[in-house]
Design an enzyme around this catalytic site. Structure first.
Site, mmCIF file in Angstrom:
data_model
loop_
_atom_site.group_PDB
_atom_site.id
_atom_site.type_symbol
_atom_site.label_atom_id
_atom_site.label_comp_id
_atom_site.label_asym_id
_atom_site.label_seq_id
_atom_site.Cartn_x
_atom_site.Cartn_y
_atom_site.Cartn_z
ATOM 1 N N LYS A 1 21.767 44.190 -19.276
ATOM 2 C CA LYS A 1 21.629 43.832 -17.856
ATOM 3 C C LYS A 1 20.187 44.053 -17.395
ATOM 4 O O LYS A 1 19.616 43.234 -16.682
ATOM 5 C CB LYS A 1 22.629 44.635 -17.008
ATOM 6 C CG LYS A 1 24.066 44.177 -17.249
ATOM 7 C CD LYS A 1 25.130 45.081 -16.623
ATOM 8 C CE LYS A 1 26.522 44.606 -17.064
ATOM 9 N NZ LYS A 1 27.619 45.448 -16.580
ATOM 10 N N GLN B 1 28.493 51.220 -13.808
ATOM 11 C CA GLN B 1 29.086 50.737 -15.054
ATOM 12 C C GLN B 1 30.433 51.436 -15.306
ATOM 13 O O GLN B 1 30.568 52.645 -15.148
ATOM 14 C CB GLN B 1 28.107 50.987 -16.216
ATOM 15 C CG GLN B 1 28.522 50.402 -17.543
ATOM 16 C CD GLN B 1 28.592 48.861 -17.563
ATOM 17 O OE1 GLN B 1 27.913 48.190 -16.798
ATOM 18 N NE2 GLN B 1 29.421 48.324 -18.422
ATOM 19 N N ASP C 1 29.065 43.636 -8.242
ATOM 20 C CA ASP C 1 30.196 43.499 -9.164
ATOM 21 C C ASP C 1 31.431 42.951 -8.452
ATOM 22 O O ASP C 1 32.433 42.659 -9.107
ATOM 23 C CB ASP C 1 30.549 44.877 -9.728
ATOM 24 C CG ASP C 1 30.130 45.029 -11.176
ATOM 25 O OD1 ASP C 1 30.004 43.997 -11.856
ATOM 26 O OD2 ASP C 1 29.944 46.168 -11.610
#
Ligand code: GUN
Length: 281
Positions: A53, A97, A120
């Protein structure tokens, strides 16, 4: 006759080109998009994902802040870090994460992220808005799957779409997205009976189990000319594999996404796109 192997890398490049153009526009207005990531613990897959990422952000010109925290960190300290990133005007996107260590509460952690910075799309607000058909920031993998279908002009309306996953990261947002495009979505999971029969009625099968010992999507579960999107990623004898038996299925299906090189690169590209959307909110 062989079907078409979906080229996730090509689609990701196309998305990155669009993102670069938007970044140039934002920069001309004095906005420098920035993504902050939080990784707690030392899960090796998560370390790899976070690295990818960051590399992708660098490639297109998004600044990054990298928080790597020990798995002994308290819930309060995690909440405070997220609160401080919420208040930081230079930060446009926040990504925690997953999975989190067992000592931390996932709902509490995610709920602390400001919905405007939730790249997200996992906060209750963004997931809820998606469910009622008002998409703001949406989970990257489901968005990436729609990019694939649209890139290859694969029709969605009225199609039977079998989704083998019911998580908040994949199955649930994907269900809402596909429903909003008028598909008949069949949501399958570990308690689903007659999975093979259900798969066989799928015009499109989207599979994300990620455990080859428990599940492999085999050629006999797929009808002629079906589309198979393989979202799973796991290791088999040191090799990266998905859920689908790619070699056999491609002989029968019209399109199949490989692992690696299928959904993965597009998911990362969608994160870049979401960071740009967050920078404009
Ligand atoms: N873990 C595996 N995939 C993802 C993802 O897309 N986002 C986050 N935050 N964690 C993940």
């Amino acid at each position: 006759m062989n079907g078409i192997k979906i080229d996730g890398i090509k689609i990701a490049q196309k998305i990155k080109t669009q993102v670069r153009k938007k970044i140039n526009l934002l920069k001309s207005e004095g906005i420098k998009p920035c993504l902050a990531t939080i990784l707690i613990g030392t899960n090796s897959a998560s370390l790899t994902y976070i690295k990818k990422k960051h590399e992708a952000c660098k490639e297109v010109g998004i600044a990054t802040i990298d928080h790597k925290l020990p798995n002994t960190i308290s819930q309060n300290d995690v909440n405070e870090l997220i609160n401080s990133l919420n208040k930081n005007n230079k930060v446009h996107g926040i990504l925690v994460q997953l999975p989190l260590p067992k000592t931390l509460n996932r709902f509490e952690t995610i709920s602390h992220i400001s919905p405007k910075k939730d790249v997200d799309g996992l906060t209750p607000y963004n997931l809820g808005m998606l469910t009622i058909g008002k998409k703001i920031l949406t989970t990257c993998t489901p968005l990436g799957i729609l990019e694939i279908l649209d890139y290859y002009d694969i029709p969605i309306r009225g199609k039977n779409i079998v989704v083998i996953n019911r998580t908040e990261l994949i199955g649930k947002p994907l269900y809402s997205l596909l429903l909003s495009r008028d598909a008949t979505v069949i949501s399958c999971h570990s308690f689903t009976r007659n999975l093979k029969e259900l798969c066989k009625i799928g015009d499109i099968i989207i599979t994300a189990v990620g455990n080859r010992k428990k599940f492999v999507l085999t050629e006999d579960m797929v009808k002629d000319n079906a589309v198979v999107i393989d979202v799973a990623i796991s290791k088999n004898h040191g090799k990266l594999v998905g859920d689908a038996d790619f070699t056999q299925i491609i002989k029968k299906a019209s399109y199949v996404s490989p692992v690696p090189g299928g959904v993965g690169p597009i998911t990362v590209a969608m994160l870049l796109k979401n960071t740009i959307i967050a920078a404009t909110l």
